[in-house]
Design a protein around this motif. Structure first.
Motif, short mmCIF file in Angstrom:
data_model
loop_
_atom_site.label_atom_id
_atom_site.label_comp_id
_atom_site.label_asym_id
_atom_site.label_seq_id
_atom_site.Cartn_x
_atom_site.Cartn_y
_atom_site.Cartn_z
N PHE A 87 -29.10 7.51 -7.84
CA PHE A 87 -28.11 6.44 -7.98
C PHE A 87 -26.76 7.07 -8.32
N THR A 88 -25.72 6.74 -7.55
CA THR A 88 -24.41 7.37 -7.73
C THR A 88 -23.32 6.31 -7.80
N PRO A 89 -22.82 5.98 -9.00
CA PRO A 89 -21.63 5.13 -9.09
C PRO A 89 -20.37 5.95 -8.85
N GLN A 90 -19.41 5.36 -8.15
CA GLN A 90 -18.19 6.08 -7.78
C GLN A 90 -16.97 5.19 -7.96
N VAL A 91 -15.87 5.77 -8.44
CA VAL A 91 -14.61 5.05 -8.57
C VAL A 91 -13.52 5.86 -7.87
N ALA A 92 -12.62 5.17 -7.15
CA ALA A 92 -11.60 5.85 -6.36
C ALA A 92 -10.24 5.21 -6.57
N LEU A 93 -9.22 6.05 -6.50
CA LEU A 93 -7.83 5.62 -6.64
C LEU A 93 -7.03 6.10 -5.44
N ILE A 94 -6.23 5.20 -4.87
CA ILE A 94 -5.21 5.59 -3.90
C ILE A 94 -3.87 5.16 -4.47
N GLU A 95 -2.99 6.12 -4.68
CA GLU A 95 -1.67 5.83 -5.22
C GLU A 95 -0.61 6.13 -4.17
N PHE A 130 1.82 10.54 8.87
CA PHE A 130 2.85 10.65 9.90
C PHE A 130 2.81 9.39 10.76
N GLY A 131 3.38 8.31 10.24
CA GLY A 131 3.28 7.05 10.94
C GLY A 131 1.88 6.47 10.75
N PRO A 132 1.54 5.42 11.49
CA PRO A 132 0.26 4.74 11.29
C PRO A 132 -0.94 5.43 11.94
N THR A 133 -0.70 6.48 12.76
CA THR A 133 -1.81 7.00 13.57
C THR A 133 -2.24 8.42 13.23
N PRO A 183 0.80 -1.23 0.00
CA PRO A 183 0.00 0.00 0.00
C PRO A 183 0.83 1.28 0.00
N GLU A 184 2.07 1.24 0.52
CA GLU A 184 2.86 2.46 0.61
C GLU A 184 3.34 2.95 -0.75
N THR A 185 3.48 2.03 -1.71
CA THR A 185 3.95 2.42 -3.04
C THR A 185 3.07 1.86 -4.15
N GLY A 186 2.01 1.13 -3.80
CA GLY A 186 1.18 0.47 -4.80
C GLY A 186 -0.07 1.26 -5.14
N THR A 187 -0.93 0.63 -5.93
CA THR A 187 -2.16 1.25 -6.42
C THR A 187 -3.37 0.50 -5.89
N THR A 188 -4.30 1.25 -5.35
CA THR A 188 -5.59 0.71 -4.90
C THR A 188 -6.70 1.35 -5.73
N ASN A 209 7.47 7.39 1.05
CA ASN A 209 7.79 8.38 2.09
C ASN A 209 6.55 8.92 2.78
N GLY A 210 5.52 8.09 2.90
CA GLY A 210 4.30 8.50 3.59
C GLY A 210 3.39 9.41 2.80
N LEU A 211 3.63 9.58 1.49
CA LEU A 211 2.81 10.43 0.64
C LEU A 211 1.84 9.58 -0.18
N TYR A 212 0.61 10.08 -0.31
CA TYR A 212 -0.42 9.37 -1.07
C TYR A 212 -1.22 10.36 -1.90
N LEU A 213 -1.68 9.89 -3.05
CA LEU A 213 -2.63 10.63 -3.87
C LEU A 213 -3.97 9.91 -3.79
N ASP A 214 -5.02 10.64 -3.37
CA ASP A 214 -6.38 10.12 -3.35
C ASP A 214 -7.17 10.84 -4.44
N ALA A 215 -7.81 10.09 -5.33
CA ALA A 215 -8.60 10.68 -6.41
C ALA A 215 -9.91 9.91 -6.54
N ILE A 216 -11.03 10.65 -6.59
CA ILE A 216 -12.36 10.04 -6.62
C ILE A 216 -13.20 10.74 -7.67
#
Length: 289
Positions: A162-170, A213-216, A129-134, A174-181
């Protein structure tokens, strides 16, 4: 102009109170996959205030709306045939402390909003999850269960959606993520007081950069854009639609292994044919079971 403003006032409930039924907001990290058997309860407390109303490219003076909303949301993670699935239910309720258009007080229908049910599936799962694609997809169905009255500022919309939705977590490392919906709300036509009300499809995009910033704990800055959603009465454009550019700032932390608190501040940069929020402040409490 006066006749058109009267049309706008009659539909104010759709522009204001109907918003929860047509906007499926997602906080950064919400599409992270959790183990089967996990249950989550969430309580959202939100305050919003708008003192600018745009109609036909013109500001309408002496217009204001202030709302206080609470949202109950429950999530259940499981698997079907070895594939991850999540079920959820969302129910808003609240009140409008101020609702004015052109200096005139608008009638309000406070109370329970529209119930939304959703089911999610993850067709793309990250090895790391830290460097992969969801990638996750969700189908939402919103029922017109909320308080609604034609011409009132209401928490209900009066329509099935009715609302279909698709989301990406990239994971960027280094603890950085891109969330796109991205999603599109399709509302079914309905008749109120002999008037056929129809709403065009309303797309929404949400993008956020998140620092973990860490897991919490984490902080995020994001953007939400809503488009389309023109509302017609008997086939005539009412002057209402969903066109909004909003920036958001999130911060969250776990207070214990199972309790998280999250804060969000947002403001609208641009709104067309609707109220422009000066501030949206939200507190979210989450409990893992």
């Amino acid at each position: 102009m006066k006749r058109h403003l009267t049309q706008f006032a009659l539909g104010a409930g759709l522009a204001l109170g109907g918003l929860p039924a047509h906007a499926i907001d997602v906080a950064p990290g919400d599409y992270a996959m959790l183990p089967p058997g996990t249950d989550i309860g969430l309580l959202y407390l939100q305050h919003s205030s708008a003192t600018e109303l745009n109609f036909g490219g013109t500001d309408v003076p002496s217009s204001e709306v202030t709302a206080n909303v609470a949202v109950l949301r429950g999530l259940h993670y499981t698997d079907i045939g070895g594939e991850p699935v999540m079920f959820q239910a969302v129910l808003p309720f609240g009140s409008f402390s101020t609702a004015e258009i052109g200096g005139a007080d608008m009638p309000t229908s406070d109370g329970i909003g529209d119930l939304t049910l959703g089911v999610s599936y993850w067709p793309v799962k990250p090895a790391n999850p830290e460097t992969g694609t969801t990638v996750g997809v969700t189908a939402f169905l919103t029922a017109p269960t909320g308080a609604y009255e034609m011409g009132d500022v209401s928490f209900g919309s009066g329509a099935w959606t009715f609302t279909p939705q698709v989301a990406l977590i990239e994971g960027l490392g280094n603890g950085l993520y891109l969330d796109a919906i991205a999603d599109v709300a399709f509302s079914f036509d309905h008749t109120e007081s002999g008037v056929e009300v129809s709403r065009n499809p309303a797309p929404q995009v949400q993008v956020a950069f998140r620092k973990q910033f860490g897991p919490t704990a984490s902080m995020s800055i994001g953007y939400s854009g809503q488009f389309g959603g023109e509302v017609d009465y008997d086939g005539i454009y009412s002057g209402l639609k969903t066109r909004r550019d909003q920036v958001r700032l999130y911060a969250n932390t776990f207070l214990s292994q199972t309790v998280q608190v999250q804060g969000m501040l947002a403001t609208d940069l641009y709104v067309e044919d609707g109220f422009k929020n000066d501030v949206v402040a939200e507190l979210r409490l989450m409990k893992l079971f």
